[in-house]
Write a protein that holds these residues in place. Structure first.
Motif, short mmCIF file in Angstrom:
data_model
loop_
_atom_site.label_atom_id
_atom_site.label_comp_id
_atom_site.label_asym_id
_atom_site.label_seq_id
_atom_site.Cartn_x
_atom_site.Cartn_y
_atom_site.Cartn_z
N ARG A 197 0.83 -1.21 0.00
CA ARG A 197 0.00 0.00 0.00
C ARG A 197 0.86 1.25 0.00
O ARG A 197 1.89 1.33 0.66
N LEU A 198 0.40 2.25 -0.76
CA LEU A 198 1.05 3.56 -0.79
C LEU A 198 0.36 4.46 0.21
O LEU A 198 -0.86 4.41 0.38
N GLY A 199 1.13 5.34 0.84
CA GLY A 199 0.52 6.29 1.75
C GLY A 199 1.38 7.52 1.93
O GLY A 199 2.59 7.50 1.66
N GLU A 200 0.73 8.57 2.39
CA GLU A 200 1.43 9.80 2.73
C GLU A 200 1.91 9.67 4.17
O GLU A 200 1.15 9.27 5.06
N VAL A 201 3.16 9.99 4.42
CA VAL A 201 3.71 9.91 5.77
C VAL A 201 3.14 11.08 6.57
O VAL A 201 3.34 12.25 6.22
N MET A 202 2.41 10.74 7.64
CA MET A 202 1.78 11.76 8.48
C MET A 202 2.61 12.08 9.72
O MET A 202 2.44 13.11 10.33
N GLY A 203 3.47 11.16 10.10
CA GLY A 203 4.31 11.37 11.28
C GLY A 203 4.77 10.05 11.84
O GLY A 203 4.60 8.99 11.24
N ARG A 204 5.34 10.14 13.04
CA ARG A 204 5.81 8.94 13.75
C ARG A 204 5.24 8.97 15.16
O ARG A 204 5.31 10.00 15.82
N VAL A 205 4.70 7.85 15.59
CA VAL A 205 4.16 7.73 16.93
C VAL A 205 4.60 6.38 17.48
O VAL A 205 4.39 5.34 16.85
N GLY A 206 5.20 6.42 18.67
CA GLY A 206 5.62 5.17 19.30
C GLY A 206 6.58 4.35 18.48
O GLY A 206 6.51 3.13 18.50
N GLY A 207 7.45 5.00 17.73
CA GLY A 207 8.42 4.27 16.92
C GLY A 207 7.87 3.71 15.62
O GLY A 207 8.57 3.02 14.90
N ARG A 208 6.62 3.98 15.33
CA ARG A 208 6.00 3.49 14.09
C ARG A 208 5.70 4.67 13.17
O ARG A 208 5.45 5.78 13.63
N VAL A 209 5.70 4.40 11.88
CA VAL A 209 5.39 5.43 10.88
C VAL A 209 3.89 5.40 10.64
O VAL A 209 3.31 4.33 10.44
N GLN A 210 3.25 6.57 10.68
CA GLN A 210 1.82 6.64 10.39
C GLN A 210 1.66 7.04 8.93
O GLN A 210 2.19 8.06 8.49
N LEU A 211 0.90 6.23 8.20
CA LEU A 211 0.64 6.47 6.79
C LEU A 211 -0.85 6.68 6.58
O LEU A 211 -1.67 6.04 7.24
N ARG A 212 -1.18 7.58 5.67
CA ARG A 212 -2.58 7.82 5.29
C ARG A 212 -2.68 7.53 3.80
O ARG A 212 -1.83 7.94 3.01
N PRO A 213 -3.75 6.84 3.38
CA PRO A 213 -3.92 6.58 1.94
C PRO A 213 -3.84 7.87 1.13
O PRO A 213 -4.28 8.93 1.59
N ILE A 214 -3.29 7.77 -0.04
CA ILE A 214 -3.19 8.94 -0.92
C ILE A 214 -4.59 9.44 -1.22
O ILE A 214 -5.45 8.68 -1.63
N GLY A 215 -4.83 10.70 -0.97
CA GLY A 215 -6.15 11.29 -1.19
C GLY A 215 -7.01 11.28 0.05
O GLY A 215 -8.12 11.77 0.05
N GLY A 216 -6.50 10.73 1.16
CA GLY A 216 -7.25 10.75 2.41
C GLY A 216 -7.79 9.38 2.79
O GLY A 216 -7.81 8.45 2.00
N GLY A 217 -8.20 9.28 4.02
CA GLY A 217 -8.71 8.03 4.54
C GLY A 217 -8.13 7.74 5.89
O GLY A 217 -7.46 8.58 6.50
N ARG A 218 -8.36 6.54 6.37
CA ARG A 218 -7.92 6.16 7.70
C ARG A 218 -6.43 5.82 7.71
O ARG A 218 -5.96 5.04 6.88
N GLU A 219 -5.72 6.39 8.67
CA GLU A 219 -4.29 6.15 8.79
C GLU A 219 -4.03 4.74 9.32
O GLU A 219 -4.88 4.14 9.97
N TRP A 220 -2.84 4.24 9.02
CA TRP A 220 -2.42 2.96 9.58
C TRP A 220 -0.96 3.10 10.02
O TRP A 220 -0.24 3.96 9.56
N ASP A 221 -0.58 2.22 10.94
CA ASP A 221 0.79 2.22 11.45
C ASP A 221 1.63 1.21 10.69
O ASP A 221 1.15 0.14 10.31
N CYS A 222 2.88 1.59 10.48
CA CYS A 222 3.81 0.75 9.73
C CYS A 222 5.15 0.74 10.48
O CYS A 222 5.63 1.81 10.85
N PRO A 223 5.74 -0.42 10.69
CA PRO A 223 7.08 -0.42 11.29
C PRO A 223 8.06 0.30 10.36
O PRO A 223 7.96 0.16 9.13
N PRO A 224 8.99 1.08 10.91
CA PRO A 224 9.92 1.84 10.06
C PRO A 224 10.69 0.97 9.06
O PRO A 224 10.95 1.39 7.94
#
Length: 139
Positions: free
Chosen positions: A84-111
């Motif tokens: 999945r592609l996503g826009e990097v929204m930030g980092r929380v708790g050592g994980r990267v937060q990604l949001r789908p391109i164009g908006g939607g629900r964010e998900w956490d991804c290990p760095p």
């Protein structure tokens, strides 16, 4: 002749109320809420092209978030676990937060599973999203 690339929906708003709602939605999308955002009541009797938007007042935290949102360039990543592609929204708790391109629900991804997204894949996904919306009559 140089052509300017349009990002998102840059067509002019038809009414002052539409302009305010579009601004409110865009600000909400980057985590900024201006509670007193409204059409300036003193300018309402005028024609819409002359109506004014009152941004209102905000505290220093909101002002800082607004400045950061306006100055940042989007960074895109691929979650290698799912592709999945996503826009990097930030980092929380050592994980990267990604949001789908164009908006939607964010998900956490290990760095270690987040890799820079190739620009052509990002463009392809943005075009897919716009095509889906136009078929549904959103745009």
């Amino acid at each position: 002749m140089e052509m300017k690339e349009r990002a998102g929906d840059e067509r002019p708003a038809r009414t002052a109320e539409e302009a305010v709602e579009r601004l409110r939605a865009a600000l909400r999308g980057v985590g900024v809420v201006l509670p007193s955002l409204q059409v300036d009541p003193l300018s309402v009797p005028a024609e819409d092209p002359y109506a004014l938007v009152d941004l209102g007042r905000c505290n220093l935290g909101v002002a800082s978030r607004l400045a950061a949102a306006l100055s940042r360039t989007p960074v895109y990543a691929v979650d290698t676990r799912s592709g999945r592609l996503g826009e990097v929204m930030g980092r929380v708790g050592g994980r990267v937060q990604l949001r789908p391109i164009g908006g939607g629900r964010e998900w956490d991804c290990p760095p270690e599973s987040a890799e820079p997204a190739p620009p052509d894949d990002v463009l392809r996904e943005r075009v897919r999203r716009l095509n889906r919306e136009s078929v549904r009559g959103v745009t």
